[in-house]
Design a protein around this motif. Structure first.
Motif, PDB file in Angstrom:
ATOM      1  N   VAL A 160      45.790  80.335  77.748  1.00 25.80           N
ATOM      2  CA  VAL A 160      46.754  81.308  77.188  1.00 25.80           C
ATOM      3  C   VAL A 160      48.150  80.700  77.137  1.00 25.80           C
ATOM      4  O   VAL A 160      48.880  80.839  76.146  1.00 25.80           O
ATOM      5  CB  VAL A 160      46.748  82.593  78.037  1.00 25.80           C
ATOM      6  N   HIS A 161      48.532  80.004  78.195  1.00 17.86           N
ATOM      7  CA  HIS A 161      49.854  79.378  78.226  1.00 17.86           C
ATOM      8  C   HIS A 161      49.968  78.270  77.180  1.00 17.86           C
ATOM      9  O   HIS A 161      51.021  78.112  76.545  1.00 17.86           O
ATOM     10  CB  HIS A 161      50.140  78.815  79.612  1.00 17.86           C
ATOM     11  N   LEU A 162      48.884  77.521  76.982  1.00 19.24           N
ATOM     12  CA  LEU A 162      48.922  76.443  75.992  1.00 19.24           C
ATOM     13  C   LEU A 162      48.981  76.998  74.577  1.00 19.24           C
ATOM     14  O   LEU A 162      49.619  76.399  73.696  1.00 19.24           O
ATOM     15  CB  LEU A 162      47.693  75.538  76.159  1.00 19.24           C
ATOM     16  N   ASP A 163      48.321  78.136  74.354  1.00 15.82           N
ATOM     17  CA  ASP A 163      48.378  78.757  73.020  1.00 15.82           C
ATOM     18  C   ASP A 163      49.796  79.170  72.643  1.00 15.82           C
ATOM     19  O   ASP A 163      50.151  79.203  71.453  1.00 15.82           O
ATOM     20  CB  ASP A 163      47.457  79.985  72.977  1.00 15.82           C
ATOM     21  N   THR A 164      50.588  79.474  73.634  1.00 12.43           N
ATOM     22  CA  THR A 164      51.952  79.941  73.365  1.00 12.43           C
ATOM     23  C   THR A 164      52.841  78.823  72.820  1.00 12.43           C
ATOM     24  O   THR A 164      53.727  79.072  71.992  1.00 12.43           O
ATOM     25  CB  THR A 164      52.564  80.520  74.658  1.00 12.43           C
ATOM     26  N   PHE A 165      52.597  77.592  73.269  1.00 15.60           N
ATOM     27  CA  PHE A 165      53.529  76.504  72.944  1.00 15.60           C
ATOM     28  C   PHE A 165      52.932  75.436  72.016  1.00 15.60           C
ATOM     29  O   PHE A 165      53.693  74.665  71.426  1.00 15.60           O
ATOM     30  CB  PHE A 165      53.989  75.812  74.228  1.00 15.60           C
ATOM     31  N   PHE A 166      51.601  75.376  71.883  1.00 16.27           N
ATOM     32  CA  PHE A 166      51.006  74.269  71.146  1.00 16.27           C
ATOM     33  C   PHE A 166      50.003  74.793  70.126  1.00 16.27           C
ATOM     34  O   PHE A 166      49.492  75.913  70.240  1.00 16.27           O
ATOM     35  CB  PHE A 166      50.291  73.296  72.101  1.00 16.27           C
ATOM     36  N   SER A 167      49.727  73.918  69.154  1.00 20.51           N
ATOM     37  CA  SER A 167      48.707  74.232  68.165  1.00 20.51           C
ATOM     38  C   SER A 167      47.325  74.014  68.768  1.00 20.51           C
ATOM     39  O   SER A 167      47.185  73.519  69.889  1.00 20.51           O
ATOM     40  CB  SER A 167      48.894  73.356  66.922  1.00 20.51           C
ATOM     41  N   GLU A 168      46.294  74.341  67.981  1.00 23.37           N
ATOM     42  CA  GLU A 168      44.928  74.254  68.491  1.00 23.37           C
ATOM     43  C   GLU A 168      44.550  72.820  68.819  1.00 23.37           C
ATOM     44  O   GLU A 168      43.949  72.539  69.867  1.00 23.37           O
ATOM     45  CB  GLU A 168      43.963  74.833  67.463  1.00 23.37           C
ATOM     46  N   SER A 169      44.871  71.879  67.922  1.00 24.05           N
ATOM     47  CA  SER A 169      44.527  70.472  68.178  1.00 24.05           C
ATOM     48  C   SER A 169      45.300  69.915  69.368  1.00 24.05           C
ATOM     49  O   SER A 169      44.735  69.199  70.214  1.00 24.05           O
ATOM     50  CB  SER A 169      44.819  69.631  66.934  1.00 24.05           C
ATOM     51  N   GLN A 170      46.583  70.242  69.445  1.00 23.63           N
ATOM     52  CA  GLN A 170      47.382  69.773  70.578  1.00 23.63           C
ATOM     53  C   GLN A 170      46.898  70.407  71.884  1.00 23.63           C
ATOM     54  O   GLN A 170      46.883  69.749  72.931  1.00 23.63           O
ATOM     55  CB  GLN A 170      48.857  70.115  70.348  1.00 23.63           C
ATOM     56  N   LYS A 171      46.498  71.669  71.799  1.00 25.75           N
ATOM     57  CA  LYS A 171      46.028  72.347  73.000  1.00 25.75           C
ATOM     58  C   LYS A 171      44.785  71.692  73.569  1.00 25.75           C
ATOM     59  O   LYS A 171      44.662  71.519  74.798  1.00 25.75           O
ATOM     60  CB  LYS A 171      45.734  73.818  72.676  1.00 25.75           C
ATOM     61  N   GLN A 172      43.856  71.281  72.704  1.00 23.96           N
ATOM     62  CA  GLN A 172      42.637  70.637  73.179  1.00 23.96           C
ATOM     63  C   GLN A 172      42.944  69.311  73.869  1.00 23.96           C
ATOM     64  O   GLN A 172      42.379  69.000  74.924  1.00 23.96           O
ATOM     65  CB  GLN A 172      41.678  70.411  71.997  1.00 23.96           C
ATOM     66  N   LYS A 173      43.853  68.534  73.292  1.00 21.03           N
ATOM     67  CA  LYS A 173      44.205  67.251  73.897  1.00 21.03           C
ATOM     68  C   LYS A 173      44.884  67.439  75.249  1.00 21.03           C
ATOM     69  O   LYS A 173      44.550  66.767  76.233  1.00 21.03           O
ATOM     70  CB  LYS A 173      45.118  66.459  72.954  1.00 21.03           C
TER      71      LYS A 173
END
Length: 267
Positions: A160-173
């Motif tokens: 949830v925190h990663l979704d707030t600041f990053f895109s889907e591809s960036q979040k996975q990395k």
């Protein structure tokens, strides 16, 4: 021949940046205990989180399992500290009182034993003052474990925190990178704690069987110095060897041999 004078100008931005950087360093210095508590809390959380995640498979809520594990660990630390502290203080004090005789028995006459004793005494008094200040130690440990508790709880909401600041591809990395770091760091913390405990227990058993005095403080030193790579075990073996050779050459050789065997087993 005329000398060329080069004029150096410092802009206002450079001055402001230097002043702000100094203020930032002083601010970090002022909150150093908080940063240390956060760092240790993060290490504890990485070591405990896999166990909490495992218990969640048995439908044990995250807050309950996190609290029980951290509370048990905190009780174990306080119990071990309270049970060993009187014996450590008594044996260390006896060791410091007998240090001049130990140095004399070794035949090291070019070393002023009083100077060595004063140095060890000042160090030990500082350590004793820190150990006796139980309120500060307890407060720091409680703060660290509270930080660990909330880090463990918030770890579930990382996506949830990663979704707030990053895109889907960036979040996975970033998520895969954090998982790998936490996994390796957790393995390291659990491995270091296991090695420290193992080295301390084996050293205490070996020194007790050999008949070396002050086995408990020497074993604690060996366990703590296991954190220092390569040179830590060598430094830890020196005081035990000094006490062993002061007893007799036979005891000294057995002490050195025991240290070598323990380190080979550990390796």
């Amino acid at each position: 021949m005329a000398l060329k004078i080069r004029k150096i100008e410092i802009s206002h931005r450079t001055i402001i940046f230097a002043v702000l950087f100094i203020i930032f360093l002083r601010f970090l210095r002022s909150i150093e205990p908080v940063l240390v508590a956060i760092f240790i809390g993060y290490l504890i959380s990485t070591a405990v989180y896999p166990l909490v995640k495992f218990l969640s498979r048995f439908r044990i809520p995250f807050p309950i399992s996190s609290f029980l594990i951290l509370f048990s660990l905190l009780i174990a630390i306080f119990s071990s500290f309270a049970s060993m502290l009187p014996l450590v203080i008594s044996q260390t004090s006896a060791f410091l009182r007998n240090l001049p005789n130990i140095v004399a028995q070794l035949g090291v006459y070019n070393i002023d034993a009083s100077v060595v004793t004063s140095q060890f005494s000042s160090l030990s008094s500082s350590l004793f003052r820190f150990a006796i200040d139980t309120f500060s130690v307890a407060l720091f440990l409680l703060t660290t474990f509270v930080i660990s508790f909330y880090l463990i709880l918030e770890r579930r909401h990382l996506d949830v925190h990663l979704d707030t600041f990053f895109s889907e591809s960036q979040k996975q990395k970033i998520n895969s990178l954090l998982v790998e770091v936490e996994t390796r760091l957790g393995y390291w913390v659990r491995g270091e704690l296991f090695l420290m405990l193992t080295i301390g227990v084996l050293t205490y058993i070996a020194l007790s069987l050999i008949g070396i005095d002050y086995a408990l403080p020497l074993a604690i030193i060996a366990g703590l110095l296991e954190l220092i790579p390569n040179i830590g075990p060598t430094i830890a073996a020196l005081p035990a060897a000094v006490v062993g050779f002061a007893t007799s050459p036979f005891h000294g050789m057995l002490t050195v041999l025991a240290a070598l065997i323990i380190q080979q087993l550990e390796n």
